[in-house]
Each structure stands twice: as structure tokens, then as C-alpha cells.
Design a protein around this motif. Structure first.
Motif, PDB file in Angstrom:
ATOM      1  N   MET A   1       0.823  -1.203   0.000  1.00 61.07           N
ATOM      2  CA  MET A   1       0.000   0.000   0.000  1.00 61.07           C
ATOM      3  C   MET A   1       0.864   1.262   0.000  1.00 61.07           C
ATOM      4  O   MET A   1       0.573   2.234  -0.707  1.00 61.07           O
ATOM      5  CB  MET A   1      -0.931  -0.004   1.211  1.00 61.07           C
ATOM      6  CG  MET A   1      -1.943  -1.137   1.217  1.00 61.07           C
ATOM      7  SD  MET A   1      -3.017  -1.118  -0.232  1.00 61.07           S
ATOM      8  CE  MET A   1      -3.919   0.399   0.050  1.00 61.07           C
ATOM      9  N   VAL A   2       1.942   1.246   0.783  1.00 61.51           N
ATOM     10  CA  VAL A   2       2.839   2.401   0.808  1.00 61.51           C
ATOM     11  C   VAL A   2       3.512   2.587  -0.543  1.00 61.51           C
ATOM     12  O   VAL A   2       3.642   3.716  -1.049  1.00 61.51           O
ATOM     13  CB  VAL A   2       3.883   2.237   1.936  1.00 61.51           C
ATOM     14  CG1 VAL A   2       4.965   3.310   1.830  1.00 61.51           C
ATOM     15  CG2 VAL A   2       3.214   2.306   3.291  1.00 61.51           C
ATOM     16  N   ALA A   3       3.950   1.473  -1.155  1.00 57.64           N
ATOM     17  CA  ALA A   3       4.607   1.562  -2.458  1.00 57.64           C
ATOM     18  C   ALA A   3       3.643   2.074  -3.525  1.00 57.64           C
ATOM     19  O   ALA A   3       4.013   2.907  -4.366  1.00 57.64           O
ATOM     20  CB  ALA A   3       5.169   0.201  -2.848  1.00 57.64           C
ATOM     21  N   LEU A   4       2.408   1.586  -3.505  1.00 56.37           N
ATOM     22  CA  LEU A   4       1.416   2.066  -4.469  1.00 56.37           C
ATOM     23  C   LEU A   4       1.102   3.544  -4.247  1.00 56.37           C
ATOM     24  O   LEU A   4       0.961   4.314  -5.212  1.00 56.37           O
ATOM     25  CB  LEU A   4       0.135   1.231  -4.354  1.00 56.37           C
ATOM     26  CG  LEU A   4       0.207  -0.208  -4.871  1.00 56.37           C
ATOM     27  CD1 LEU A   4      -1.091  -0.944  -4.600  1.00 56.37           C
ATOM     28  CD2 LEU A   4       0.516  -0.233  -6.364  1.00 56.37           C
ATOM     29  N   GLY A   5       0.998   3.957  -2.999  1.00 57.65           N
ATOM     30  CA  GLY A   5       0.756   5.365  -2.706  1.00 57.65           C
ATOM     31  C   GLY A   5       1.909   6.250  -3.165  1.00 57.65           C
ATOM     32  O   GLY A   5       1.690   7.339  -3.715  1.00 57.65           O
ATOM     33  N   THR A   6       3.140   5.775  -2.953  1.00 57.00           N
ATOM     34  CA  THR A   6       4.303   6.536  -3.402  1.00 57.00           C
ATOM     35  C   THR A   6       4.336   6.645  -4.921  1.00 57.00           C
ATOM     36  O   THR A   6       4.616   7.719  -5.480  1.00 57.00           O
ATOM     37  CB  THR A   6       5.589   5.877  -2.893  1.00 57.00           C
ATOM     38  OG1 THR A   6       5.532   5.759  -1.463  1.00 57.00           O
ATOM     39  CG2 THR A   6       6.810   6.677  -3.290  1.00 57.00           C
ATOM     40  N   ALA A   7       4.055   5.517  -5.594  1.00 55.86           N
ATOM     41  CA  ALA A   7       4.028   5.539  -7.060  1.00 55.86           C
ATOM     42  C   ALA A   7       2.944   6.466  -7.583  1.00 55.86           C
ATOM     43  O   ALA A   7       3.157   7.214  -8.545  1.00 55.86           O
ATOM     44  CB  ALA A   7       3.817   4.114  -7.591  1.00 55.86           C
ATOM     45  N   ALA A   8       1.775   6.448  -6.938  1.00 53.04           N
ATOM     46  CA  ALA A   8       0.700   7.343  -7.363  1.00 53.04           C
ATOM     47  C   ALA A   8       1.065   8.799  -7.120  1.00 53.04           C
ATOM     48  O   ALA A   8       0.788   9.677  -7.959  1.00 53.04           O
ATOM     49  CB  ALA A   8      -0.589   6.993  -6.619  1.00 53.04           C
ATOM     50  N   LEU A   9       1.714   9.102  -5.993  1.00 53.85           N
ATOM     51  CA  LEU A   9       2.117  10.474  -5.692  1.00 53.85           C
ATOM     52  C   LEU A   9       3.152  10.972  -6.696  1.00 53.85           C
ATOM     53  O   LEU A   9       3.074  12.112  -7.182  1.00 53.85           O
ATOM     54  CB  LEU A   9       2.669  10.546  -4.271  1.00 53.85           C
ATOM     55  CG  LEU A   9       3.118  11.929  -3.790  1.00 53.85           C
ATOM     56  CD1 LEU A   9       1.936  12.887  -3.761  1.00 53.85           C
ATOM     57  CD2 LEU A   9       3.761  11.822  -2.407  1.00 53.85           C
ATOM     58  N   ILE A  10       4.124  10.113  -7.005  1.00 52.66           N
ATOM     59  CA  ILE A  10       5.139  10.490  -7.993  1.00 52.66           C
ATOM     60  C   ILE A  10       4.502  10.722  -9.354  1.00 52.66           C
ATOM     61  O   ILE A  10       4.843  11.660 -10.078  1.00 52.66           O
ATOM     62  CB  ILE A  10       6.233   9.403  -8.065  1.00 52.66           C
ATOM     63  CG1 ILE A  10       7.014   9.360  -6.749  1.00 52.66           C
ATOM     64  CG2 ILE A  10       7.166   9.653  -9.238  1.00 52.66           C
ATOM     65  CD1 ILE A  10       8.029   8.243  -6.697  1.00 52.66           C
ATOM     66  N   THR A  11       3.550   9.868  -9.705  1.00 48.46           N
ATOM     67  CA  THR A  11       2.875  10.012 -10.998  1.00 48.46           C
ATOM     68  C   THR A  11       2.113  11.317 -11.085  1.00 48.46           C
ATOM     69  O   THR A  11       2.146  12.010 -12.110  1.00 48.46           O
ATOM     70  CB  THR A  11       1.921   8.824 -11.222  1.00 48.46           C
ATOM     71  OG1 THR A  11       2.665   7.599 -11.182  1.00 48.46           O
ATOM     72  CG2 THR A  11       1.231   8.923 -12.560  1.00 48.46           C
ATOM     73  N   VAL A  12       1.427  11.683 -10.006  1.00 48.10           N
ATOM     74  CA  VAL A  12       0.633  12.912 -10.016  1.00 48.10           C
ATOM     75  C   VAL A  12       1.523  14.149 -10.054  1.00 48.10           C
ATOM     76  O   VAL A  12       1.221  15.137 -10.737  1.00 48.10           O
ATOM     77  CB  VAL A  12      -0.303  12.934  -8.787  1.00 48.10           C
ATOM     78  CG1 VAL A  12      -0.982  14.280  -8.654  1.00 48.10           C
ATOM     79  CG2 VAL A  12      -1.339  11.834  -8.899  1.00 48.10           C
ATOM     80  N   ARG A  13       2.629  14.111  -9.332  1.00 50.80           N
ATOM     81  CA  ARG A  13       3.495  15.284  -9.210  1.00 50.80           C
ATOM     82  C   ARG A  13       4.492  15.425 -10.357  1.00 50.80           C
ATOM     83  O   ARG A  13       5.156  16.460 -10.461  1.00 50.80           O
ATOM     84  CB  ARG A  13       4.246  15.245  -7.876  1.00 50.80           C
ATOM     85  CG  ARG A  13       3.337  15.329  -6.657  1.00 50.80           C
ATOM     86  CD  ARG A  13       4.146  15.277  -5.384  1.00 50.80           C
ATOM     87  NE  ARG A  13       5.012  16.437  -5.263  1.00 50.80           N
ATOM     88  CZ  ARG A  13       4.669  17.590  -4.690  1.00 50.80           C
ATOM     89  NH1 ARG A  13       3.441  17.726  -4.201  1.00 50.80           N
ATOM     90  NH2 ARG A  13       5.514  18.588  -4.609  1.00 50.80           N
ATOM     91  N   THR A  14       4.629  14.396 -11.177  1.00 48.11           N
ATOM     92  CA  THR A  14       5.572  14.471 -12.305  1.00 48.11           C
ATOM     93  C   THR A  14       4.917  15.195 -13.472  1.00 48.11           C
ATOM     94  O   THR A  14       3.833  14.808 -13.919  1.00 48.11           O
ATOM     95  CB  THR A  14       6.003  13.060 -12.740  1.00 48.11           C
ATOM     96  OG1 THR A  14       6.612  12.396 -11.630  1.00 48.11           O
ATOM     97  CG2 THR A  14       6.982  13.132 -13.900  1.00 48.11           C
ATOM     98  N   PRO A  15       5.558  16.256 -14.019  1.00 47.81           N
ATOM     99  CA  PRO A  15       4.982  16.969 -15.171  1.00 47.81           C
ATOM    100  C   PRO A  15       4.924  16.067 -16.398  1.00 47.81           C
ATOM    101  O   PRO A  15       5.764  15.180 -16.591  1.00 47.81           O
ATOM    102  CB  PRO A  15       5.945  18.145 -15.391  1.00 47.81           C
ATOM    103  CG  PRO A  15       6.711  18.265 -14.109  1.00 47.81           C
ATOM    104  CD  PRO A  15       6.785  16.889 -13.542  1.00 47.81           C
ATOM    105  N   ALA A  16       3.929  16.291 -17.241  1.00 47.79           N
ATOM    106  CA  ALA A  16       3.792  15.513 -18.471  1.00 47.79           C
ATOM    107  C   ALA A  16       4.946  15.840 -19.425  1.00 47.79           C
ATOM    108  O   ALA A  16       5.324  17.005 -19.599  1.00 47.79           O
ATOM    109  CB  ALA A  16       2.457  15.815 -19.134  1.00 47.79           C
ATOM    110  N   GLN A  17       5.496  14.813 -20.020  1.00 52.29           N
ATOM    111  CA  GLN A  17       6.626  14.950 -20.935  1.00 52.29           C
ATOM    112  C   GLN A  17       6.203  14.497 -22.334  1.00 52.29           C
ATOM    113  O   GLN A  17       5.591  13.429 -22.493  1.00 52.29           O
ATOM    114  CB  GLN A  17       7.814  14.107 -20.457  1.00 52.29           C
ATOM    115  CG  GLN A  17       8.342  14.468 -19.078  1.00 52.29           C
ATOM    116  CD  GLN A  17       9.191  15.717 -19.094  1.00 52.29           C
ATOM    117  OE1 GLN A  17       9.757  16.089 -20.130  1.00 52.29           O
ATOM    118  NE2 GLN A  17       9.273  16.394 -17.947  1.00 52.29           N
TER     119      GLN A  17
END
Length: 485
Positions: free
Chosen positions: A22-38
Motif C-alpha cells: 500500500m505504501v509503495a502504491l501510494g508513493t508511485a501514485a504520488l510520484i505520478t501525479v506530481r511528475t509533469p507531463a513529458q
């Protein structure tokens, strides 16, 4: 076998795996949301040279394949980046242009691919168009001989520039999948590490290995065991009561050639449920028709009398010092063939008193008056009282609470008994976590006793009086009635 042990550890600590995932999925989701679109814009170049005949073409191809590798470095050079910025000012510096350009070549070909990544889609396309034009000019200028002849190498754009319609980064599905996998592997590793580092006694198999004695009982955990420790009333039809009946059977047949009639029950530490095991084992033996005598020899912190609801002010200590006779302080418990000898007053020298000749003579006399004598003793690692009593008994039963006592403490308790040649009858795992399937099987086959019909109070007292007279037990109903007036 090691793999199976690791799987058991992971299953036992499944909550660690769940939390880690759950922590890993939350971290991955947070990184995905905060990463600008390339966005990526790409262009492909074809490198060629004039040739004469097949042999010249083959030699030229080998030459160009080596040359393409140099052009890949030229695409990320300062000179090209500065010319791109000068020709098309889009708010990027030369270092930023160099940092956003990546190149790739295909082995055995003369194709060179350049990719520009940026958060702005139109700017990525515009920069790539300028990059491709300036790169062709730069190569021609570099490859032109000093005498002004035609360059030996020619570069043409064969594909692009074009930009991706959707962002290439971040990729939510990939990020979440990678995060879940990393969390799963990390959780499994932490579960195994915790299991390996955990020195507490966790299962019956480990208890048998540490003590080197057979497992005679596995008493399941019950939420109401602390408030209702005895297997009487409604608790008599519980899985916990059935476990004590299994312990009774195993205890009687642990050594058919030399049955133990005087059994010392002890534990490594205080608070492992030793006294409740003693009381319930004695009750289970009495239910089978055996004449059972329970002796509370834990003279420092006696609890058997409290568990059984008896008066423990006078008992074993008073008998050993010669103040009273054993027959005067033994109390009958309930309507079963169970007699109880409480501990009595707390003496200043428990170890010496329990190891005295008076104690040895008392056990020899009681052995003849009861079928089985069960003795509650003090914990082994706290004081030596338990060892002193166990030496005089026919065998010892070691009680261990699951998840509380460490393997080293259990091993030390077993060594304390073995060092004085005490016969180890077996071990009991108390408060054990039983599989749901085993609990379901007992619930499916347990006997449901219908409620007894109500009896008027006067009639009930008369029945109890008749039963007491028939059993030879003095009836104190009239005495209590007279004292209450």
C-alpha cells in the motif's frame, strides 16, 4: 524446505506485506501525479556517401557505420545546442537543449535517431525542427574539405520531425505496476527478516525442537479465558476445553510402560498461563473419573485457590511445618473427584521448604491416596522452586505461551530440568493461534447439551443435600443458615 519456511514467515506476517504494498502504491501514485507531463519529438537521419561499384559501396557502408557513432555525439554537442538557441529562441538555454536531447542508432545501419523531450508539446516540435536543420548544416560544414570540394558524407532527414500526441511520461499503469511489485518484494523481504530476527516461540514445531520433548497439548487462544479461565459451564463445550481433553489423553498415554502419577507443571517465565493449565488439566482428569489431587506448590505467588474459588489461607506450607494434617486442609472442588491442597501462608524460605524431607514424605503419602497428583510450581527461570519440586515428581510438563517466551528462554528452562535428570513428559503450547479449519471442525462435531429443566430452590437444596450425604461430603447448608440468623 527453506522455501516453505520463508513462505510460512510471509504468511504469518502478511500485514507487513500488505502495508508495504500500500505504501509503495501510494508513493508511485504520488510520484505520478506530481511528475509533469513529458512529450517527445523525434527525427531520423540517413547518412550516405557517393560510391563507385559494389566494393566501394561495401567499404563506404562500413565507413558510415563508424561515422554515425560520431554524429550521435555531435547531436549533443555545445556547438549544435548554441546554434539551435540562436536560431530559435524558445526560452531554453544551450545546456537545457543538450540535456533534453537523446540519440540512438541501430547496429548495422546508417540511421541516426534524435529525440527531444520537453514539457511543452509545441516547443518540443519546434526545437526538433530547428535541431534537424542545424545538424544537417553542421555536418556539411564539418565534412567539407578545405579545398572546397563536395563533402564525402551527406545527411538527409528521412522521418519527422514529429511529436507524440499524448505524454510519454509519466505512465500511471507502469508506475503503479512497478510500485506494487517493488512493494511486494520489499514486504516479503521484511517479513522474512522479521521472522528470522524474531526469537519468540511462534509454533508447536519450534517448541518441540527447542525442548526435545513431545507436544502433548496445544491450547487455543480464547478472548474470555482471562475472565473465565476454567473449562466449566458454557466453556466446557468450547474448543479450548476440547484441547485440555486432548492433553488429558496424551498425558495418560505419553509412556504406557511407566505412567506418571505425580506430575509437576512449570514454565520458563511468569504469566504464561501455567496455573490455568494446571487447574483445567486437573478438571479434565477428574471428569474422566480419576481421583485427582491438585497441589499448589507455587509458594511465592499462588493462584490456584483463586482460580478455583477456594480458601488458600491454610495449606501446603502449614502441612510441611507440622502445624496441621494434610487431611484437614485438603478441599474438595465441585462435584467431581478433584481434591485441592492450597499453598497456605507464604514462607520465608520456599525453596528449602519444598526440598525438605517433609515434602518428600508428603508426596509419597499422597501418591497412594490419589490416582494422579498434579503440582503447580514456580517458573523455572525466576527461582529454583520449580526444579526442586520437579525432581521429586514422576515427570514435568513445560508450559509455554505462544508469542511471549523466546526460544532461548524455553531452551534455558529445558536445560534446567535436564541438568538434574528430570523426566520431561512433554510440552504444552498455551494461547496458540489455531487455524480456522480446525476450529470449524470442532464446532461441527461438538455435543450440544440441552438446558436442564428448572427446579424450585427448595427442591434443588434438597437434591444437593442428598448428593452430599451420599458422597460423604459434610453438608454446610444448615450451618450457614444458622450463622446468618
Amino acid at each position: 524446505m527453506e522455501v516453505l519456511n520463508y513462505l510460512r514467515l510471509i504468511r504469518r506476517h502478511w500485514w507487513i506485506v500488505l502495508i508495504t504494498v500500500m505504501v509503495a502504491l501510494g508513493t508511485a501514485a504520488l510520484i505520478t501525479v506530481r511528475t509533469p507531463a513529458q512529450y517527445q519529438a523525434s527525427v531520423t537521419f540517413f547518412v550516405t556517401t557517393p560510391s563507385q561499384g559494389v566494393s566501394d559501396a561495401y567499404a563506404g557502408g562500413l565507413f558510415l557505420q563508424q561515422r554515425v557513432k560520431s554524429y550521435a555525439d555531435l547531436l549533443t554537442s555545445d556547438r549544435l545546442a548554441q546554434s539551435v538557441v540562436a536560431a530559435s529562441p524558445l526560452g531554453l538555454t544551450a545546456d537545457q537543449v543538450r540535456g533534453h536531447v537523446s540519440t540512438s542508432t541501430e547496429t548495422g545501419t546508417v540511421l541516426l535517431r534524435a529525440t527531444f523531450t520537453d514539457t511543452d508539446q509545441p516547443r518540443a516540435l519546434k526545437t526538433t525542427e530547428t535541431l534537424s536543420a542545424k545538424f544537417v548544416e553542421l555536418v556539411q560544414k564539418v565534412e567539407t574539405p578545405p579545398d572546397g570540394r563536395s563533402p564525402l558524407i551527406k545527411i538527409e532527414v528521412v522521418s519527422g520531425p514529429r511529436v507524440t500526441a499524448s505524454p510519454v511520461s509519466p505512465q500511471p499503469v507502469r508506475n503503479l505496476a512497478v510500485g506494487g511489485l517493488v512493494g511486494l518484494l520489499l514486504g516479503a523481504g521484511l517479513s522474512v527478516l522479521r521472522g528470522v530476527a524474531d526469537v519468540r516461540m511462534r509454533d508447536a514445531a519450534g517448541l518441540q525442537r527447542v525442548t526435545g520433548s513431545p507436544l502433548l497439548g496445544e491450547i487455543p487462544f480464547a478472548a474470555n479465558a482471562k475472565s473465565s479461565p476454567l473449562i466449566v459451564g458454557e466453556a466446557a463445550n468450547s474448543a479450548r476445553a476440547e484441547a485440555f481433553r486432548k492433553l488429558r489423553t496424551n498425558l495418560r498415554f505419553v509412556d504406557a510402560h511407566e505412567p506418571a502419577r505425580v506430575i509437576a507443571v512449570t514454565s520458563a517465565l511468569q504469566g504464561e498461563g501455567k496455573t490455568s493449565v494446571v487447574c483445567n488439566t486437573a478438571i479434565a482428569l477428574a471428569e474422566a473419573g480419576w481421583r485427582v489431587l491438585l497441589i499448589d506448590a507455587d509458594l511465592r505467588r499462588p493462584k490456584a485457590a483463586d482460580y478455583l474459588g477456594l480458601d488458600g489461607a491454610v495449606g501446603l506450607t502449614d502441612v510441611l511445618v507440622g502445624d496441621v494434617q494434610v487431611g484437614d486442609v485438603v478441599q474438595r472442588w465441585g462435584d467431581k473427584s478433584l481434591l485441592v491442597l492450597p499453598s497456605g501462608a507464604t514462607p520465608p524460605n520456599p525453596s528449602e521448604l519444598l526440598g525438605s524431607k517433609a515434602m518428600s514424605d508428603l508426596l509419597a503419602a499422597l501418591r497412594e491416596s490419589a490416582d494422579i497428583v498434579v503440582i503447580d510450581t514456580a517458573p523455572l527461570l525466576a527461582v529454583t522452586d520449580g526444579v526442586v519440586v520437579a525432581v521429586q515428581a514422576d515427570g514435568a510438563l513445560l508450559v509455554t505461551q505462544q508469542g511471549r517466551t523466546s526460544r532461548g528462554q524455553v531452551a534455558a528452562a529445558a536445560r534446567a530440568l535436564n541438568s538434574v535428570s528430570v523426566r520431561m513428559l512433554g510440552c504444552v503450547l498455551n494461547m496458540a493461534r489455531i487455524a480456522k479449519l480446525d476450529a470449524y471442525q470442532y464446532e461441527a462435531y461438538k455435543v450440544v447439551v440441552p438446558p436442564a429443566p428448572s427446579v424450585p430452590a427448595d427442591r434443588a437444596r434438597a437434591v444437593r443435600h442428598d448428593e452430599a450425604v451420599a458422597a460423604g461430603v459434610p453438608d454446610r447448608t444448615q450451618e450457614l443458615t444458622r450463622l446468618s440468623r
